[in-house]
Scaffold this active site. Structure first.
Site, PDB file in Angstrom:
ATOM      1  N   ARG A  88       6.342   2.145  -5.092  1.00 30.12           N
ATOM      2  CA  ARG A  88       6.079   3.255  -3.817  1.00 30.12           C
ATOM      3  C   ARG A  88       6.796   4.386  -4.093  1.00 30.12           C
ATOM      4  O   ARG A  88       6.904   5.291  -3.445  1.00 30.12           O
ATOM      5  CB  ARG A  88       6.588   2.547  -2.566  1.00 30.12           C
ATOM      6  CG  ARG A  88       5.310   1.410  -2.370  1.00 30.12           C
ATOM      7  CD  ARG A  88       5.726   0.472  -1.043  1.00 30.12           C
ATOM      8  NE  ARG A  88       4.851  -0.432  -0.421  1.00 30.12           N
ATOM      9  CZ  ARG A  88       4.912  -1.434  -0.772  1.00 30.12           C
ATOM     10  NH1 ARG A  88       6.146  -2.156  -1.227  1.00 30.12           N
ATOM     11  NH2 ARG A  88       3.967  -2.646  -0.624  1.00 30.12           N
ATOM     12  N   ASP A 148       5.024  -6.077   6.544  1.00 28.68           N
ATOM     13  CA  ASP A 148       5.564  -7.310   5.664  1.00 28.68           C
ATOM     14  C   ASP A 148       6.246  -8.305   6.732  1.00 28.68           C
ATOM     15  O   ASP A 148       5.999  -9.659   6.100  1.00 28.68           O
ATOM     16  CB  ASP A 148       7.093  -6.782   5.017  1.00 28.68           C
ATOM     17  CG  ASP A 148       6.522  -5.428   4.125  1.00 28.68           C
ATOM     18  OD1 ASP A 148       6.426  -5.264   3.142  1.00 28.68           O
ATOM     19  OD2 ASP A 148       6.508  -4.246   5.068  1.00 28.68           O
ATOM     20  N   ARG A 151       3.052 -10.329   7.229  1.00 26.66           N
ATOM     21  CA  ARG A 151       2.738 -11.057   5.969  1.00 26.66           C
ATOM     22  C   ARG A 151       3.557 -12.262   5.982  1.00 26.66           C
ATOM     23  O   ARG A 151       3.222 -13.509   5.510  1.00 26.66           O
ATOM     24  CB  ARG A 151       2.907 -10.329   4.814  1.00 26.66           C
ATOM     25  CG  ARG A 151       1.766  -9.174   4.435  1.00 26.66           C
ATOM     26  CD  ARG A 151       2.220  -8.408   3.454  1.00 26.66           C
ATOM     27  NE  ARG A 151       1.087  -7.629   3.182  1.00 26.66           N
ATOM     28  CZ  ARG A 151       1.246  -6.278   2.507  1.00 26.66           C
ATOM     29  NH1 ARG A 151       2.235  -6.041   2.162  1.00 26.66           N
ATOM     30  NH2 ARG A 151       0.198  -5.685   2.541  1.00 26.66           N
ATOM     31  N   HIS A 175      10.418  -0.904   2.874  1.00 26.33           N
ATOM     32  CA  HIS A 175       9.158  -1.478   2.801  1.00 26.33           C
ATOM     33  C   HIS A 175       8.855  -1.108   1.283  1.00 26.33           C
ATOM     34  O   HIS A 175       8.407  -0.173   1.030  1.00 26.33           O
ATOM     35  CB  HIS A 175       8.177  -0.536   3.705  1.00 26.33           C
ATOM     36  CG  HIS A 175       6.886  -0.721   3.276  1.00 26.33           C
ATOM     37  ND1 HIS A 175       6.216  -2.135   3.590  1.00 26.33           N
ATOM     38  CD2 HIS A 175       5.625  -0.110   2.849  1.00 26.33           C
ATOM     39  CE1 HIS A 175       4.955  -1.918   3.062  1.00 26.33           C
ATOM     40  NE2 HIS A 175       4.528  -1.026   2.548  1.00 26.33           N
TER      41      HIS A 175
END
Ligand code: 6V0
Length: 313
Positions: A88, A148, A151, A175
């Site tokens: 990222r 997240d 998740r 993140h």
């Protein structure tokens, strides 16, 4: 300001968010902006054709930055996506340029609402959006680890065979690769999961926890390998944040919030459980983290700060 949301970037993430909001009837007015005007126009038409099956009457149209002036929320989902093998943080420079252009346009519109950022690397993009806009820091929010944490709740719920809504657990930090699970505050109902794992006859072991944490951190890479990008989960996470703001919910979400002394840090956006309402982030909840967790959080913040220093604003 109206009960109006503007999405800048009508790609996979922006449209999954829009689709989810139409299905949940999250706002009254929804404006789609994209550098590719035809794309935004086509998406608006397509969504309007489903309104008959949606939750409520909504006004949906492709617009431009002048439509931002009376919006309550602008969500930025524009940007290059993470290519296979790319982290990222690799996206940083590409997306900084895009963010600059978008923020200039938003500022010029006279917008006075809440900026919600999803573009990756999201914590740094949120920092850039706050710096460039000069808006109050609590009114600039990143999606952070909202996805997240969801998740994590899903994966734990599968292992424990309970409803994910009854799993309370947070992913904190970036993140991205330096994120971590605050296991000392992970609960099944009211039972600490760490305590459950220490019991011999338990459904879940410390090994499972380590595997789950790893899976949550890396699952985006696996999805990208399978289908190039991730979008439904983040679309629904953005809808939850939007609802928390528009409905003044005071919901606790692990959005990317500005730290101003919390956890001993300043001038950084990072995911920590935060109370979200009509004003944006009402407060960042300061969990007394275990020593090892606090070290992970500090490390994640260090990664953010090192990257912020590399950006040419
Ligand atoms: P996409 O499908 O390529 O869509 C990007 C859209 O942005 C396209 O429609 C572009 O035309 C548009 N765009 C590009 N530049 C501009 C600009 N200057 N002004 C307006 N529109 C522009 O990408 P996708 O939707 O899959 O991903 C968008 C961003 O979300 C990326 O940075 C992803 O990395 C990020 N994600 C963030 C997640 C999170 O948890 N925060 C999760 C998944 C993806």
């Amino acid at each position: 300001m109206k009960n109006k949301v503007v999405i800048v970037g009508t790609g996979m993430v922006g449209m999954s968010y829009a689709y989810s909001m139409v299905n949940q009837g999250t706002c009254e007015e929804l404006v789609l902006i994209d550098i590719d005007k035809d794309k935004a126009k086509g998406e608006a038409m397509d969504l309007n054709h489903g309104l008959n099956f949606g939750k409520r009457k909504m006004k949906i149209y492709a617009g431009d930055y002048k439509d931002c002036s009376d919006a309550y929320i602008i969500c930025i989902t524009a940007g290059a996506i993470q290519a296979e093998g790319e982290t990222r943080l690799d996206l940083l420079n590409k997306n900084t340029k895009i963010m600059k252009n978008i923020i200039d346009n938003i500022k010029a519109s006279g917008f006075n609402g809440i900026l919600l950022i999803a573009t990756n690397p999201v914590d740094i993009m949120t920092y850039i959006a706050a710096k460039l806009s000069g808006y109050d820091k609590h009114k600039v929010i990143g999606s952070g680890t909202t996805l997240d944490s969801s998740r994590l709740r899903y994966t734990l719920s599968e292992k424990l065979d309970v409803n994910p809504k009854n799993v309370h657990a947070y992913v904190m930090g970036e993140h991205g690769d330096s994120q971590f699970v605050a296991w000392s505050y992970a609960l099944q109902g009211v039972q600490p999961i760490y305590q459950m794992a220490s019991r011999k006859d338990s459904k879940i072991t410390f090994d499972d926890l380590a595997k789950i944490e790893d899976e949550v951190k890396n699952v985006a890479y696996e999805i990208i390998k399978c289908k190039k990008s991730t979008y439904y989960g983040i679309g629904m996470a953005l809808t939850a944040i939007t609802r928390a703001i528009l409905e003044n919910e005071n919901s606790i979400l692990t959005v990317s919030s500005y730290l101003n002394g919390e956890y001993g840090h300043n001038d950084v956006y990072i995911a920590a459980p935060s109370v979200v309402n009509k004003d944006g982030v009402r407060e960042v909840i300061q969990l007394p983290l275990e020593k090892e967790e606090k070290e992970k959080f500090d490390k994640s913040i260090k990664v953010m700060k090192e990257n912020i220093e590399k950006i040419e604003l």
